[in-house]
Design a protein around this motif. Structure first.
Motif, short mmCIF file in Angstrom:
data_model
loop_
_atom_site.label_atom_id
_atom_site.label_comp_id
_atom_site.label_asym_id
_atom_site.label_seq_id
_atom_site.Cartn_x
_atom_site.Cartn_y
_atom_site.Cartn_z
N THR A 162 -11.84 7.58 -3.07
CA THR A 162 -11.85 6.26 -3.72
C THR A 162 -11.84 6.37 -5.25
N GLY A 163 -11.99 7.57 -5.79
CA GLY A 163 -11.99 7.70 -7.26
C GLY A 163 -10.60 7.89 -7.78
N ASP B 201 -0.23 9.10 -9.31
CA ASP B 201 0.28 9.20 -7.93
C ASP B 201 1.22 8.04 -7.63
N CYS C 91 -14.64 13.49 -7.53
CA CYS C 91 -15.06 12.20 -8.09
C CYS C 91 -16.37 11.74 -7.47
N ALA D 265 -6.18 8.42 -12.70
CA ALA D 265 -5.21 9.35 -12.11
C ALA D 265 -4.44 8.72 -10.96
N ARG D 266 -4.99 7.64 -10.39
CA ARG D 266 -4.26 6.97 -9.31
C ARG D 266 -2.90 6.47 -9.79
N ARG E 206 -1.41 17.60 -10.48
CA ARG E 206 -0.75 16.40 -9.96
C ARG E 206 0.53 16.10 -10.72
N PRO F 270 -11.27 9.72 -13.90
CA PRO F 270 -10.58 9.92 -12.63
C PRO F 270 -9.83 8.72 -12.05
N PRO F 271 -10.40 7.51 -12.09
CA PRO F 271 -9.63 6.42 -11.47
C PRO F 271 -8.26 6.21 -12.12
N GLY G 128 -12.32 1.52 -7.64
CA GLY G 128 -12.52 2.97 -7.69
C GLY G 128 -13.46 3.36 -8.82
N LEU G 129 -14.24 4.37 -8.57
CA LEU G 129 -15.14 4.90 -9.60
C LEU G 129 -15.22 6.41 -9.39
N CYS G 130 -15.62 7.11 -10.42
CA CYS G 130 -15.92 8.52 -10.22
C CYS G 130 -17.42 8.68 -10.00
N ARG G 131 -17.87 9.88 -9.79
CA ARG G 131 -19.29 10.06 -9.44
C ARG G 131 -20.21 9.68 -10.59
N LEU H 112 -15.86 16.93 -15.05
CA LEU H 112 -15.92 15.63 -14.39
C LEU H 112 -17.34 15.08 -14.30
N ALA I 168 -7.55 13.28 -14.89
CA ALA I 168 -8.06 13.36 -13.52
C ALA I 168 -9.54 13.75 -13.50
#
Lengths: 465, 683
Positions: free
Chosen positions: A444-445, B184, A419, B180-181, B206, B177-178, B39-42, B583, B173
């Motif tokens: 954090t992602g 979990d 991420c 996907a939390r 996951r 991506p965020p 949360g963030l992805c890249r 991603l 994911a």
């Protein structure tokens, strides 16, 4: 095809239903009459053993209610037993004397169980001994189910696919069950001795005794006597010694039959092209596989032909699967009678036997006993005639390696957090999880790398986490 | 330092973020926003990199007929030219000679104005958008089953509170991506996650249960699961009797899908199928979510219906923390489909051939209902018709990079080249803009304000955080400028808040009712869920709890049959090809491929080691993938996580969609991006 062709289908089993569905889907504009000798609606015959086993309710077997036929203009007559086909008059005669004219006739009469030569099976009046059961129709299934609660012991005569399914079902129902197979191993029509031996061990492990190389010769009050001298005490005898195409009508009508009624590429009789046969009663290119998928392929080809299409039937790739809890068997094609290179792996300790017959890189037959983890892939490659590389058949038979995962061994440039795009090295440079979070944004992602980041930090300095 | 609360420019999650600093804005976390909690992805973290990018277009470009090159022009010259050419074409060929092609990344305001431009100003029926290639199969299925399509009929966080979550063809994911939390969190609570995908993706890693069917067989898998649910005798009879209709026919139709047959079709071994069925049967709450993997097929809408049938039989939709949802893909994939970009719809999900709907919208616009055109062509059919005798000769493109994202892209590029006039409004010179006659530079995300509706049906406000480069105009300005120049009978507002208020009126009383939403409410409430018919309405977080949107309040079962992919592997094209995302990139890559901070090693061909060995290739070696429509060459990526009979190519780069099949779903008109037959050889 005339606009009002009269099409008569004899039989209301799985092939017949499929033909009707295919005709409806293609907008066939002739008039269809279906003659079924069973009283009820068409049902899924191959799940009868699941009903016996208790994994399937009876009412979920029905494929098409009578209303469906009526809704599509199909004249369904249940309880209609056909006595004769009069090809000169182009008529079908029912036992009640009704005559039904046809322009085209389709025989979908299925198969009938073979009665093995056991003295005492049939009583003087021609009826079966009350303890003896066959297992082909819903009525057979219901009768056997009715007998199960009172039965302590059962013997299944025949160690083929159906016999093993019935044996497992009875065993699951709590009946002490034994299997008698005349050849020297189980499933001898499909698999070799090693495959049969694996199955035999499986069955014994599941507390079903197996007698191979022995024939039942006589049913008496004491039980079922075998030709090796044993007498098996039993309350039930289930005959599952195979079946044969039901060709009596065709033969009497002078249509050429060998094992089944012999048909060409449009499923037409070689004697009379107004008469077709599909399903278990048909023999094409010397084969009468007795399985549902070929019957359905035939139904589709015939429906296409009857609606002016140019489809032809060139035989089917078959996959026979045993439907029985605790027994894993898949047989692709005819592995014991197909030419080709044989690649096989047998592991009697793990009770597995797998074999592929390969010709020109294509899987032409195969056996999987005891390990079906790759069955989905192997049948795909078989069905699609995929040309494999020289190592592939062997690779297919080996177990897949479990995915290894040890993040602490990752090289520094390996990406750990996708991420945020963070490498293992950058994580290792952090003092704590909190530092990794704030400086690299790892974890954090999506949060999926959290355990890997912990591992990396922990491996470098266990106190840091 | 100034900080503006806004949302990420990419996917349908629309993560909240703060932009700090007006001159060179920087992305910082917005912890309070509920969807992503900071949360963030890249992609999100690097999103600001495109704001001052050197490849930004800042002047309109017009193709010089003498040189064939694009040359800078003034806005007036460019818009006058476009209007003049449109007028001439319309005079000669009628209003339908102009096509409009929108995008699922456009704000609600832009999507709305684009539909109004087409119907009220240009009078053309020929409008559709790339969202047709996103979640249209799910939309079609949702509408048929529930009477209404909202991607998720519940907040995303509800995922954490179900018992078994089934993801069919979603790689969230990597694609969001965020989100996907939540998987979990669900698993920590003791819930189970099931992933259905031909590739063992990071999402599958996951999951508690992973099944890997042959591409294009998710429908058969659903039929097989329903068969086992029926067999187990656990159909929720009371729910089926009181909240649904049509089950008996579906029950009969799945009688023929016994496990061994399903195994042969799907390649999923019977024991795995039974284990999955057992998991569903034992769960109290089940949530089934589909994404592009299940939907982007010529049988996509039937596939979604098959999974909805399963959820209905288990008594799940319209109950708390359970049911069916679609994980929408594009940033405004949800809102973009509600307000008039679709060939068959007017704002508020109104059907364009419904007289009452036409009267309502015409009144808001101030036109005679009879002047509104009827249904147009769906996205691919529109492109396929370009430059033909019966098709449009001019096309206006907003927010879409067709050359990269359309299926059978080589054919589509030929159609674009056959046009008399191609106009593209974009931020950078995308592959599609590069083929245009006129290119109009427009504002992006942080340079403008507008609303987006995320995958939950939550209407969000993307606020302006920085000034657009000199010379750039907003799409709303461009649309208004064109409308005026083509002699629109009605005015077009350019202020987003004003447009939103008009959109609210146009949607009022429709299924996607925004009438009660305004910018200040969105700011105060972290977004408002539609339908929200009045200012005092709280918005609708969870739909269908009291009944479905069909007139009788019941959900509908639909009999669907497995037909399989339009193109099956054969001797010449022996493997399945499937496509998808990675991603670090987004959609056609027009934005993300220009960001140096995002990894871009170009396209690749993912394959199993067994296949690589058969082909005599190895990881990193160049291979050529060919289909009946085209070929591309890229490096092999050899991984044990894909089915050995399948290869995967990401579609962010030119190439993948030269391969894909343009067979369309009969209901949704979705092309079959996700599977076709291919051959691979060492290059």
């Amino acid at each position: 095809m005339s606009a009002h062709e009269r099409l008569v289908v004899v039989g209301n089993g799985m092939a017949s239903v499929r033909l009707c569905e295919e005709l409806v889907a293609r907008g066939y504009d002739g008039h269809v009459t279906v003659l079924g000798d069973e009283a009820g609606p068409a049902y899924n015959r191959i799940l009868l053993s699941a009903v016996l086993e208790g994994t399937h309710p009876l009412d979920a077997l029905v494929l098409r209610e009578p209303g469906w036929y009526a809704g599509h203009g199909i004249d369904l007559r249940t309880g209609a037993r056909v006595l004769e086909v009069d090809r000169d008059a182009a008529e079908v005669m029912l036992v009640d004397g009704t005559r039904i004219p046809y322009d085209r006739l389709v025989l979908a009469t299925g198969a009938i169980p073979t009665l093995p030569p056991i003295r005492g099976l049939v009583r003087l009046d021609g009826s079966l001994h009350p303890a003896v059961h066959t297992f082909r129709s819903m009525a057979d299934c219901l009768r056997l189910l009715g007998a199960v609660p009172e039965a302590g012991r059962a013997v299944v005569v025949g160690g083929g696919l159906l016999g093993l399914q019935v044996a497992r079902a009875l065993s699951v129902r709590g009946v002490a069950t034994e299997v008698v197979e005349g050849t020297d191993h189980l499933l001898s029509r499909q698999v070799d001795e090693r495959g049969g031996a694996v199955l035999e061990r499986d069955l014994r492990r599941l507390r079903t005794e197996v007698y191979t190389g022995s024939r039942a010769v006589r049913l008496t009050d004491a039980g079922l006597r075998l030709d090796n001298g044993f007498t098996l005490e039993t309350d039930l005898v289930v005959l599952a010694a195979g079946g044969r195409p039901s060709t009596a009508l065709a033969r009497r009508a002078g249509l050429y039959c060998r094992r089944g009624m012999v048909v060409g590429r449009h499923l037409e009789s070689v004697t009379d092209d107004r008469v077709h046969a599909i399903g278990d009663c048909a023999e094409h290119a010397g084969r009468a596989p007795g399985l549902v998928p070929p019957a359905w392929e035939q139904a589709a080809v015939l429906a296409d032909h009857l609606t002016g299409g140019d489809a032809r039937y060139d035989g089917s790739r078959t996959v026979a699967r045993l439907r029985a809890t605790g027994l894993d068997v898949a047989v692709l094609g005819d592995p014991e009678r197909t030419d080709g290179e044989v690649v096989e792996v047998t592991n009697p300790i793990a009770r597995t036997h797998r074999k592929l017959v390969v010709r020109g890189g294509v899987i032409v037959a195969g056996t999987l006993v005891g390990d079906l983890s790759r069955v989905g892939l192997i049948t795909q490659l078989y069905d699609r005639r995929t040309v494999l590389g020289p190592h592939e058949p062997g690779e297919l038979l080996m177990a897949e390696r479990p995915p290894g995962d040890s993040s602490t061994l990752l090289p520094d440039d390996a990406e750990v957090c996708a991420c945020a795009g963070v490498s293992a090295g950058r994580i290792r440079a952090c003092a704590s999880l909190e530092e990794a979070r704030t400086t690299t944004r790892a974890t954090t992602g999506c949060g999926g790398c959290t355990s890997a980041v912990r591992d990396l930090l922990g491996a470098r300095d266990p106190a840091a986490v | 330092m100034t900080a503006t609360e806004t949302h990420c420019p990419y996917c349908s999650l629309q993560c909240g973020m703060r932009l700090e600093g007006a001159r060179t804005p920087e992305v910082v976390a917005w912890e309070e926003f509920p969807v992503n909690r900071g949360g963030l992805c890249r992609k999100g973290w690097t999103a600001a990199g495109l704001l001052r990018h050197r490849e930004r277009l800042t002047r309109p470009l017009v193709r010089d007929p003498a040189t064939g090159e694009l040359a800078p022009a003034t806005w007036d010259a460019a818009l006058d030219l476009v209007a003049g050419r449109l007028a001439a074409l319309r005079a000669e060929h009628g209003p339908d000679t102009v096509g409009v092609f929108g995008g699922g990344g456009l704000t609600n305001e832009k999507a709305y104005q684009l539909g109004k431009l087409a119907r009220a100003a240009l009078g053309t029926s020929q409008i559709d958008y790339n969202g047709r290639w996103c979640m249209s199969s799910a939309a079609s299925a949702g509408t048929r089953a529930f009477g209404l399509d909202r991607g998720l009929p519940f907040p995303l966080a509800d995922l954490e509170r179900t018992d078994v979550l089934v993801l069919v063809g979603s790689n969230l994911a990597e694609t969001m991506p965020p989100a996907a939390r939540h998987l979990d969190a669900l698993r920590e609570r003791g819930g189970r996650v099931v992933v259905v995908d031909p590739r063992r993706t990071p999402t599958a890693d996951r999951a508690d249960v992973f099944v890997q069917p042959v591409p294009g067989t998710d429908l058969a898998l659903a039929l097989g699961l329903l068969h086992l649910v029926v067999a187990a005798g656990v159909v929720d009879e009371e729910y089926v009797a009181t909240r649904t209709s049509g089950f008996d026919d579906v029950k009969r139709s799945v009688a023929a899908w016994w496990p061994e047959r399903v195994e042969r079709v799907t390649g999923v071994p019977v024991p795995e199928l039974r284990a999955l069925a057992r998991l569903l049967v034992d769960a109290e709450r089940v949530m089934v979510l589909t994404a592009r993997g299940a939907e982007q097929h010529a049988t996509g809408s039937d596939t979604v219906l098959a999974w909805i049938n399963l959820a209905l039989a288990l008594g799940q939709p319209g109950t708390p923390y359970a049911g069916y949802g679609c994980l929408t893909g594009q940033g405004n994939g949800q809102g973009g489909r509600e307000h008039g970009q679709k060939a068959d719809q007017l704002p508020g999900y109104r059907m364009i051939d419904d007289p009452a709907a036409r009267a309502h919208v015409a009144a808001v616009w101030g036109v005679d209902p009879d002047t509104l055109p009827g249904r147009g062509r769906s996205a691919y059919e529109l492109l396929d018709a370009l430059g033909t005798d019966s098709g449009p000769r001019a096309l206006l493109v907003f927010g879409s990079n067709i050359v990269v994202s359309a299926p059978n892209a080589r054919h589509v590029s030929e159609r674009l080249d056959a046009l008399d006039l191609l106009v593209v409004a974009d931020v950078v010179l995308s592959e599609t803009a590069a083929r245009a006659d006129v290119v109009l530079p427009v504002t992006q995300w942080a340079e403008e304000t507008g609303t987006m509706t995320n995958l939950e049906g939550r209407v969000l406000l993307r606020q302006r955080a920085t000034r657009a480069p000199e010379g750039v105009r907003s799409d709303l300005d461009v649309i208004a400028g064109l409308a005026e120049r083509v002699g629109s009978p009605v005015p077009f507002a350019t202020d987003p808040e004003e447009v939103f208020a008009e959109l609210g009126r146009a949607s009022a009383g429709g299924k996607a009712d925004y009438a009660g939403i305004d910018y200040s409410r969105i700011r105060a409430e972290h977004g408002v869920f539609w339908p929200c018919p009045s200012p005092d309405h709280p918005g609708t977080q969870r739909m269908f709890l009291d009944g479905f949107a069909h007139p009788d309040g019941r959900a509908r079962f639909h009999v669907v049959e497995h037909r399989g992919p339009a193109e099956q592997p054969c001797a010449d094209y022996p493997v399945h090809l499937t496509t998808g995302r990675v991603l670090g990139q987004y959609q056609s890559g027009a934005q993300t491929r220009r960001l140096r901070d995002l990894p871009d090693s170009g396209p690749f061909v993912e394959m199993h080691p067994m296949l690589a060995r058969r082909l005599g290739t190895a990881d990193g070696e160049p291979v050529t993938v060919a289909t009946r429509r085209g070929a591309m060459t890229a490096a092999a990526r050899v991984v044990g996580t894909i089915r050995p009979d399948t290869v995967f190519v990401p579609f962010h780069w030119v190439g993948a969609n030269r391969l894909t099949n343009d067979a369309l779903d009969p209901a949704s008109r979705m092309p079959e991006f996700k599977v076709c037959a291919a051959v691979v050889r060492p290059a």
